[in-house]
Write a protein that holds these residues in place. Sequence first.
Motif, PDB file in Angstrom:
ATOM      1  N   UNK A  62      -1.428  -0.393  -6.485  1.00 12.80           N
ATOM      2  CA  UNK A  62      -1.268   0.848  -7.241  1.00 12.80           C
ATOM      3  C   UNK A  62      -1.418   2.102  -6.376  1.00 12.80           C
ATOM      4  N   UNK A  63      -2.021   1.963  -5.191  1.00  5.04           N
ATOM      5  CA  UNK A  63      -2.239   3.149  -4.342  1.00  5.04           C
ATOM      6  C   UNK A  63      -1.522   3.043  -3.000  1.00  5.04           C
ATOM      7  N   UNK A  64      -0.916   1.910  -2.733  1.00  6.70           N
ATOM      8  CA  UNK A  64      -0.259   1.701  -1.441  1.00  6.70           C
ATOM      9  C   UNK A  64       0.823   2.754  -1.216  1.00  6.70           C
ATOM     10  N   UNK A  65       0.784   3.353  -0.028  1.00  8.16           N
ATOM     11  CA  UNK A  65       1.752   4.394   0.299  1.00  8.16           C
ATOM     12  C   UNK A  65       1.301   5.788  -0.095  1.00  8.16           C
ATOM     13  N   UNK A  66       0.239   5.876  -0.895  1.00  8.04           N
ATOM     14  CA  UNK A  66      -0.269   7.190  -1.325  1.00  8.04           C
ATOM     15  C   UNK A  66      -1.665   7.464  -0.773  1.00  8.04           C
ATOM     16  N   UNK A  67      -2.473   6.432  -0.662  1.00  5.46           N
ATOM     17  CA  UNK A  67      -3.863   6.578  -0.194  1.00  5.46           C
ATOM     18  C   UNK A  67      -3.989   6.007   1.214  1.00  5.46           C
ATOM     19  N   UNK A  68      -4.899   6.601   1.981  1.00  6.49           N
ATOM     20  CA  UNK A  68      -5.175   6.115   3.330  1.00  6.49           C
ATOM     21  C   UNK A  68      -6.679   6.059   3.538  1.00  6.49           C
ATOM     22  N   UNK A  69      -7.165   4.910   3.930  1.00  4.79           N
ATOM     23  CA  UNK A  69      -8.571   4.761   4.262  1.00  4.79           C
ATOM     24  C   UNK A  69      -8.716   4.810   5.776  1.00  4.79           C
ATOM     25  N   UNK A  70      -9.794   5.436   6.230  1.00  2.21           N
ATOM     26  CA  UNK A  70     -10.049   5.518   7.666  1.00  2.21           C
ATOM     27  C   UNK A  70     -11.557   5.567   7.888  1.00  2.21           C
TER      28      UNK A  70
END
Length: 125
Positions: A62-70
């Motif tokens: 649901x968040x792939x391509x919109x959210x980035x974790x680092x």
Amino acid sequence: QVQLVESEGGLVQAGGSLRLSCAASGRTLSDYAMAWFRQAPGKEREFVAGISWIISTYYADSVKGRFTISRDNAKNTVYLQMNSLKPEDTAVYYCARSIKAYNRPSRTQYEYADWGQGTQVTVSS
């Protein structure tokens, strides 16, 4: 015992962006997978994104391509950059530290030992 402190969330319009941070004290995080979960009213807590100790990343569909974790191990901090936010992203967001070191992040909350206090993210339409 690790203490995780999340940054303040906020209210954003649909299509907007927000970055959450999760700062740890009490233990170095670099050997552990970290994750972000969220919980909307009336729903179960769900996995959002995870990052392993070797910086591999994993996302909910649901968040792939919109959210980035680092993560910044020097600062003992994990981040969640959220772009193109949607009203259905509205929830309380939690960061968590995995129980075991040197593992990939699990998508189940029961594999995490320490949790932040949660921060509210509200996306208006």
